[in-house]
Design an enzyme around this catalytic site. Structure first.
Site, PDB file in Angstrom:
ATOM      1  N   LYS A   1      15.624   1.760 -29.216  1.00 38.90           N
ATOM      2  CA  LYS A   1      14.732   1.324 -28.143  1.00 38.90           C
ATOM      3  C   LYS A   1      15.115  -0.081 -27.659  1.00 38.90           C
ATOM      4  CE  LYS A   1      10.779   4.094 -29.779  1.00 38.90           C
ATOM      5  NZ  LYS A   1       9.343   4.046 -30.182  1.00 38.90           N
TER       6      LYS A   1
ATOM      7  N   THR B   1       5.722   5.226 -38.288  1.00 40.01           N
ATOM      8  CA  THR B   1       5.598   4.691 -36.920  1.00 40.01           C
ATOM      9  C   THR B   1       5.251   3.209 -36.876  1.00 40.01           C
ATOM     10  OG1 THR B   1       4.826   6.883 -36.234  1.00 40.01           O
ATOM     11  CG2 THR B   1       4.455   5.076 -34.695  1.00 40.01           C
TER      12      THR B   1
ATOM     13  N   GLU C   1      14.557  17.239 -26.050  1.00 34.31           N
ATOM     14  CA  GLU C   1      14.863  15.827 -25.781  1.00 34.31           C
ATOM     15  C   GLU C   1      16.351  15.602 -25.508  1.00 34.31           C
ATOM     16  OE1 GLU C   1      13.266  13.804 -29.193  1.00 34.31           O
ATOM     17  OE2 GLU C   1      11.200  14.262 -28.636  1.00 34.31           O
TER      18      GLU C   1
ATOM     19  N   HIS D   1      13.602   5.842 -31.959  1.00 34.25           N
ATOM     20  CA  HIS D   1      12.933   7.134 -31.802  1.00 34.25           C
ATOM     21  C   HIS D   1      13.798   8.188 -32.462  1.00 34.25           C
ATOM     22  CE1 HIS D   1      11.091  10.698 -30.001  1.00 34.25           C
ATOM     23  NE2 HIS D   1      12.339  11.122 -29.835  1.00 34.25           N
TER      24      HIS D   1
ATOM     25  N   ARG E   1      14.263  10.719 -39.719  1.00 36.18           N
ATOM     26  CA  ARG E   1      12.897  10.162 -39.731  1.00 36.18           C
ATOM     27  C   ARG E   1      12.618   9.435 -41.049  1.00 36.18           C
ATOM     28  NH1 ARG E   1       9.598  11.554 -35.424  1.00 36.18           N
ATOM     29  NH2 ARG E   1       7.660  11.568 -36.632  1.00 36.18           N
TER      30      ARG E   1
ATOM     31  N   TYR F   1       7.996  11.672 -23.169  1.00 33.97           N
ATOM     32  CA  TYR F   1       6.733  11.388 -23.862  1.00 33.97           C
ATOM     33  C   TYR F   1       5.583  12.221 -23.299  1.00 33.97           C
ATOM     34  CZ  TYR F   1       8.659   7.404 -26.498  1.00 33.97           C
ATOM     35  OH  TYR F   1       9.373   6.604 -27.377  1.00 33.97           O
TER      36      TYR F   1
ATOM     37  N   ASN G   1       8.991  -0.473 -32.329  1.00 37.38           N
ATOM     38  CA  ASN G   1       9.439  -0.032 -33.655  1.00 37.38           C
ATOM     39  C   ASN G   1      10.884   0.451 -33.666  1.00 37.38           C
ATOM     40  OD1 ASN G   1       9.024   2.294 -32.254  1.00 37.38           O
ATOM     41  ND2 ASN G   1       7.403   3.093 -33.564  1.00 37.38           N
TER      42      ASN G   1
ATOM     43  N   PHE H   1      -1.940   3.966 -25.367  1.00 34.78           N
ATOM     44  CA  PHE H   1      -0.682   3.229 -25.488  1.00 34.78           C
ATOM     45  C   PHE H   1       0.413   3.774 -24.572  1.00 34.78           C
ATOM     46  CE2 PHE H   1      -0.597   6.479 -28.856  1.00 34.78           C
ATOM     47  CZ  PHE H   1       0.647   7.080 -28.649  1.00 34.78           C
TER      48      PHE H   1
ATOM     49  N   ARG I   1      12.595   0.678 -39.623  1.00 36.03           N
ATOM     50  CA  ARG I   1      11.377   0.025 -39.117  1.00 36.03           C
ATOM     51  C   ARG I   1      10.807  -0.952 -40.148  1.00 36.03           C
ATOM     52  NH1 ARG I   1       8.857   5.610 -36.565  1.00 36.03           N
ATOM     53  NH2 ARG I   1       9.726   5.422 -34.469  1.00 36.03           N
TER      54      ARG I   1
HETATM   55  P1  IDP Z   1       7.077   8.286 -33.703  1.00 41.81           P
HETATM   56  O1  IDP Z   1       7.964   7.501 -32.757  1.00 41.81           O
HETATM   57  O2  IDP Z   1       7.005   7.633 -35.062  1.00 41.81           O
HETATM   58  O3  IDP Z   1       7.426   9.761 -33.777  1.00 41.81           O
HETATM   59  P2  IDP Z   1       4.801   8.922 -31.937  1.00 41.81           P
HETATM   60  O4  IDP Z   1       3.450   9.237 -32.464  1.00 41.81           O
HETATM   61  O5  IDP Z   1       5.631  10.047 -31.360  1.00 41.81           O
HETATM   62  O6  IDP Z   1       5.594   8.170 -33.115  1.00 41.81           O
HETATM   63  O7  IDP Z   1       4.608   7.796 -30.828  1.00 41.81           O
HETATM   64  C1  IDP Z   1       5.618   7.456 -29.921  1.00 41.81           C
HETATM   65  C2  IDP Z   1       5.719   5.950 -29.829  1.00 41.81           C
HETATM   66  O8  IDP Z   1       4.547   5.420 -29.227  1.00 41.81           O
HETATM   67  C3  IDP Z   1       5.823   5.227 -31.175  1.00 41.81           C
HETATM   68  O9  IDP Z   1       7.129   5.213 -31.712  1.00 41.81           O
HETATM   69  C4  IDP Z   1       5.316   3.849 -30.823  1.00 41.81           C
HETATM   70  O10 IDP Z   1       6.327   3.085 -30.172  1.00 41.81           O
HETATM   71  C5  IDP Z   1       4.215   4.163 -29.812  1.00 41.81           C
HETATM   72  N1  IDP Z   1       2.896   4.316 -30.446  1.00 41.81           N
HETATM   73  C6  IDP Z   1       2.442   5.399 -31.153  1.00 41.81           C
HETATM   74  N2  IDP Z   1       1.182   5.220 -31.579  1.00 41.81           N
HETATM   75  C7  IDP Z   1       0.802   4.001 -31.135  1.00 41.81           C
HETATM   76  C8  IDP Z   1      -0.428   3.253 -31.234  1.00 41.81           C
HETATM   77  O11 IDP Z   1      -1.425   3.684 -31.837  1.00 41.81           O
HETATM   78  N3  IDP Z   1      -0.449   2.017 -30.635  1.00 41.81           N
HETATM   79  C9  IDP Z   1       0.626   1.513 -29.982  1.00 41.81           C
HETATM   80  N4  IDP Z   1       1.806   2.186 -29.862  1.00 41.81           N
HETATM   81  C10 IDP Z   1       1.901   3.419 -30.421  1.00 41.81           C
END
Ligand code: IDP
Length: 138
Positions: free
Chosen positions: A11, A93, A132, A121, A87, A51, A118, A59, A104
């Site tokens: 990212k 996350t 994707e 992805h 992962r 997304y 973070n 968010f 991370r």
């Molecule tokens: P992942 O990337 O660990 O699979 P996802 O739930 O698919 O997590 O969420 C996509 C991205 O959205 C996350 O990597 C993070 O950057 C952001 N994100 C997810 N949940 C939150 C939140 O509760 N607050 C702020 N950002 C979030």
């Protein structure tokens, strides 16, 4: 177990902090192979597809703004069980609590922003990986 593919994104925070090489080399060092690699500026349309499951969440808009804020490095990694393997290397996350030893956990933290920056992805299933990869490597 057959060979899988997964989409990995470094990212904008990972790219701007100069961590692209470190991140990709950790994944390679675990034993996975880079099948595709490119540097790309995302568009709002591409991110809306990528997304789709998060559209409407609090968010979502900060996430899109963050992903538009600079270049991204997109890769396809290959190997047996690479989806769960990546992962596991990436960590959970929330970077503040992601385990040390993960990407991370070692390089991320909360910056007081509305989106979790973070670093990476990774696809979460074979179906989302193929979807994707089709979006980022059309
Ligand atoms: P992942 O990337 O660990 O699979 P996802 O739930 O698919 O997590 O969420 C996509 C991205 O959205 C996350 O990597 C993070 O950057 C952001 N994100 C997810 N949940 C939150 C939140 O509760 N607050 C702020 N950002 C979030």
């Amino acid at each position: 177990m057959s060979v899988e593919r997964t989409l990995v994104l470094v990212k904008p925070d990972g790219v701007s902090r100069g961590l692209t090489g470190t991140i990709l080399s950790r994944v390679e060092a675990k034993g996975y192979t880079i099948a595709e690699l490119k540097r790309v500026h995302a568009t709002r349309e591409l991110l809306e597809e990528h997304y789709a499951e998060h559209v409407g969440k609090p968010f979502y808009e900060p996430l899109v703004e963050f992903m538009l804020s600079g270049p991204i490095v997109a890769a396809v990694f290959e190997g047996e069980r690479v989806i769960e393997g990546f992962r596991s290397v990436a960590g959970t996350t929330d970077p503040t609590t992601a385990a040390p030893g993960t990407i991370r956990g070692d390089f991320g933290r909360d910056w007081g922003l509305k989106v979790q920056q973070n670093l990476v992805h990774g696809s979460d299933s074979t179906e989302s990986a193929e979807r994707e990869i089709g979006i980022w490597f059309a």
